[in-house]
Design a protein around this motif. Sequence first.
Motif, short mmCIF file in Angstrom:
data_model
loop_
_atom_site.label_atom_id
_atom_site.label_comp_id
_atom_site.label_asym_id
_atom_site.label_seq_id
_atom_site.Cartn_x
_atom_site.Cartn_y
_atom_site.Cartn_z
N GLY A 165 0.79 -1.23 0.00
CA GLY A 165 0.00 0.00 0.00
C GLY A 165 0.82 1.27 0.00
N ASP A 166 2.12 1.16 0.24
CA ASP A 166 2.99 2.35 0.23
C ASP A 166 4.28 2.10 -0.55
OD1 ASP A 166 4.22 0.58 1.93
OD2 ASP A 166 4.29 1.92 3.66
N ASP A 167 4.28 1.05 -1.38
CA ASP A 167 5.43 0.71 -2.22
C ASP A 167 4.88 0.20 -3.54
OD1 ASP A 167 7.67 -0.33 -3.48
OD2 ASP A 167 8.54 -1.14 -1.63
N LEU A 168 4.66 1.13 -4.46
CA LEU A 168 3.97 0.80 -5.70
C LEU A 168 4.70 -0.26 -6.51
CD1 LEU A 168 1.50 1.45 -7.42
CD2 LEU A 168 2.81 3.31 -8.48
N ASP A 169 6.02 -0.13 -6.64
CA ASP A 169 6.78 -1.09 -7.42
C ASP A 169 6.64 -2.49 -6.84
OD1 ASP A 169 7.63 0.89 -9.14
OD2 ASP A 169 9.55 1.19 -8.12
N TRP A 170 6.73 -2.58 -5.50
CA TRP A 170 6.64 -3.89 -4.85
C TRP A 170 5.25 -4.49 -5.05
CZ3 TRP A 170 3.93 -6.70 -1.26
CH2 TRP A 170 4.56 -7.84 -0.77
N ASP A 171 4.22 -3.67 -4.89
CA ASP A 171 2.86 -4.18 -5.02
C ASP A 171 2.59 -4.70 -6.44
OD1 ASP A 171 2.25 -3.69 -2.40
OD2 ASP A 171 1.12 -1.84 -2.78
N VAL A 172 3.01 -3.94 -7.43
CA VAL A 172 2.80 -4.36 -8.82
C VAL A 172 3.50 -5.68 -9.08
CG1 VAL A 172 3.30 -3.79 -11.23
CG2 VAL A 172 2.42 -2.03 -9.68
N GLU A 173 4.75 -5.77 -8.68
CA GLU A 173 5.52 -6.99 -8.93
C GLU A 173 4.97 -8.17 -8.13
OE1 GLU A 173 7.98 -9.95 -10.09
OE2 GLU A 173 7.45 -8.06 -11.07
N ARG A 174 4.46 -7.89 -6.92
CA ARG A 174 3.92 -8.98 -6.11
C ARG A 174 2.72 -9.63 -6.79
NH1 ARG A 174 5.97 -12.39 -2.31
NH2 ARG A 174 4.50 -12.82 -0.60
N VAL A 175 1.80 -8.82 -7.32
CA VAL A 175 0.63 -9.37 -8.00
C VAL A 175 1.07 -10.17 -9.23
CG1 VAL A 175 -1.52 -8.84 -9.19
CG2 VAL A 175 -0.87 -7.55 -7.15
N ARG A 176 1.99 -9.62 -9.98
CA ARG A 176 2.48 -10.33 -11.17
C ARG A 176 3.16 -11.63 -10.78
NH1 ARG A 176 5.67 -5.39 -14.19
NH2 ARG A 176 3.86 -4.12 -14.80
N ALA A 177 3.96 -11.59 -9.71
CA ALA A 177 4.70 -12.79 -9.29
C ALA A 177 3.77 -13.88 -8.82
CB ALA A 177 5.70 -12.42 -8.19
N VAL A 178 2.73 -13.51 -8.09
CA VAL A 178 1.74 -14.51 -7.66
C VAL A 178 1.06 -15.12 -8.87
CG1 VAL A 178 -0.47 -14.82 -6.47
CG2 VAL A 178 1.36 -13.50 -5.38
N SER A 179 0.74 -14.29 -9.86
CA SER A 179 0.10 -14.79 -11.07
C SER A 179 1.04 -15.74 -11.83
CB SER A 179 -0.32 -13.61 -11.96
OG SER A 179 -1.14 -14.04 -13.01
N ARG A 180 2.31 -15.40 -11.88
CA ARG A 180 3.27 -16.30 -12.55
C ARG A 180 3.38 -17.63 -11.81
NH1 ARG A 180 6.39 -11.44 -12.90
NH2 ARG A 180 7.69 -12.14 -11.15
N THR A 181 3.34 -17.57 -10.49
CA THR A 181 3.41 -18.79 -9.70
C THR A 181 2.18 -19.66 -9.97
OG1 THR A 181 4.63 -17.62 -7.97
CG2 THR A 181 3.61 -19.72 -7.36
N ALA A 182 1.02 -19.04 -10.07
CA ALA A 182 -0.19 -19.78 -10.41
C ALA A 182 -0.07 -20.41 -11.80
CB ALA A 182 -1.39 -18.85 -10.35
N ASP A 183 0.43 -19.65 -12.77
CA ASP A 183 0.59 -20.16 -14.13
C ASP A 183 1.52 -21.36 -14.18
OD1 ASP A 183 -1.11 -18.30 -15.20
OD2 ASP A 183 0.47 -16.93 -15.83
N ALA A 184 2.56 -21.34 -13.34
CA ALA A 184 3.57 -22.40 -13.36
C ALA A 184 3.11 -23.67 -12.66
CB ALA A 184 4.85 -21.89 -12.71
N SER A 185 1.97 -23.64 -12.00
CA SER A 185 1.46 -24.82 -11.28
C SER A 185 0.90 -25.83 -12.26
CB SER A 185 0.38 -24.40 -10.30
OG SER A 185 -0.82 -24.07 -10.99
N SER A 186 0.55 -26.99 -11.74
CA SER A 186 -0.01 -28.03 -12.60
C SER A 186 -1.37 -27.63 -13.15
CB SER A 186 -0.14 -29.34 -11.81
OG SER A 186 -0.99 -29.17 -10.69
N ARG A 187 -2.04 -26.68 -12.51
CA ARG A 187 -3.33 -26.19 -13.02
C ARG A 187 -3.13 -25.32 -14.25
NH1 ARG A 187 -8.02 -26.57 -10.01
NH2 ARG A 187 -7.79 -27.69 -8.03
N GLY A 188 -2.01 -24.61 -14.31
CA GLY A 188 -1.65 -23.87 -15.50
C GLY A 188 -2.43 -22.60 -15.77
#
Length: 448
Positions: A240-263
């Motif tokens: 909420g007070d670190d825009l770069d971190w927040d943006v990357e965190r959402v993207r990183a979680v999404s990448r982790t989801a994509d890399a799972s067996s669910r795809g």
Amino acid sequence: MLSTDLSAYTLSHETEAIDYRTPMKFGGRVVTGVSLFTVQCDAQTHSGARAVGAGSMTMGNAWAWPSQQLDSQQTLAAVLRLAEKIVEDAADSPETGHPLDVCLALAGRRASLAAEVERELDLPESIPELAILMAAAPLEAALFDAHGKALRTSSYQLLGADCLPNDLGVYLGADFKGLRLDQFVSAQPQASLPLYHLVGALDPLTAGEVLDPVGDGLPEHLAEWIERDGLTHLKIKLAGDDLDWDVERVRAVSRTADASSRGTTADWAFSLDFNERCENAEYVLEMLDRVEAGDARALQRVQYIEQPTHRDLKSHPENTMHRVAERLPVVIDESLIDLDSLLLARQQGYSGVALKACKGHAEALLMGAVAQHLNMYLCVQDLTCVGMSLLHSASLAAHIPTVAAIESNGRQYCPAGNDAYRDRFPGMFDVSGGRVPTRLLDGPGLGY
């Protein structure tokens, strides 16, 4: 008085401290354990029916009372003392009637009890209303649970005119006259609900991020949790007070989801929780724009946004959410303490409501009815609930018609608190297929 009304009850309480297996960070605070406050209620109705019920809640003082003058041990001590006094007051001067009416009558005495604790502990500030609601939640659950168990009926089936003669106008004002609580509560629980898994700000996403393994046999990072529990719903804690971190965190979680067996083709669902750390709506809008620019699929997965800015809506009228709500549902959490706060949030652009059992069962039922009547987005969240408190939260979610998922964070951070209930409620604490079998919560009382 109706034959189904509570006519008498006795109360007892106990407190248990539970350590987290791994720290949780939210709203700029790190939490390493929790105190669980439990109330037992031996109740009798006017018909002579009698049973023992119980209610329990984690005392999340870091969430309910983020004080600038007191440390966490001091606020916890005050909350626990208040919880004790609330039980003692209810036992010494009991109310009679339907549990909803009993709880609301008792609620009128809480301010004076809080003032007593403030004097007793020589506190430099008042106990916030959110912390007062939390301290009373175990008692409310115990009263509803004992009432239902005495009548051998689900508490959610005892909200009609035959047991609760008053309509909602009595509790909420003329705008709700003629509406009845059972119109907004399902008599039977949903068979199952998807589970929102918490991704805390300190939680590693992949094996490469694990620096200090817990080594207790449970997953060490998000990718392992996804595979073990078949997760599809992820609640992402943001700074909420670190825009770069927040943006990357959402993207990183999404990448982790994509890399799972669910795809990439799985029906992923994210929620974004800022815990009121954003300075304004512009921060949220810029973050959404940047996430979308870098990974449009990640943004498409976001179902709702939770409490972006300060909980004190009256003191911050400039923080309106109309533009954010045009893009995604925006729900109040910390701000929601009564009907006035809900209506003010709606006026300021919030489009949804987060219900929590930790604010009291009576409050949750009433605010759930208001939100549905006003066509607001609804979700039910927990407070790292364990054992009985998680089952209560899940039963609430399963009986509110428009709620589409539940939270269960205790299984991640303090699973030992669930041990006494695992065998009785298989699948509620050890998740399979990303869903929990809420159909199990169909017993008398609150279902546990």
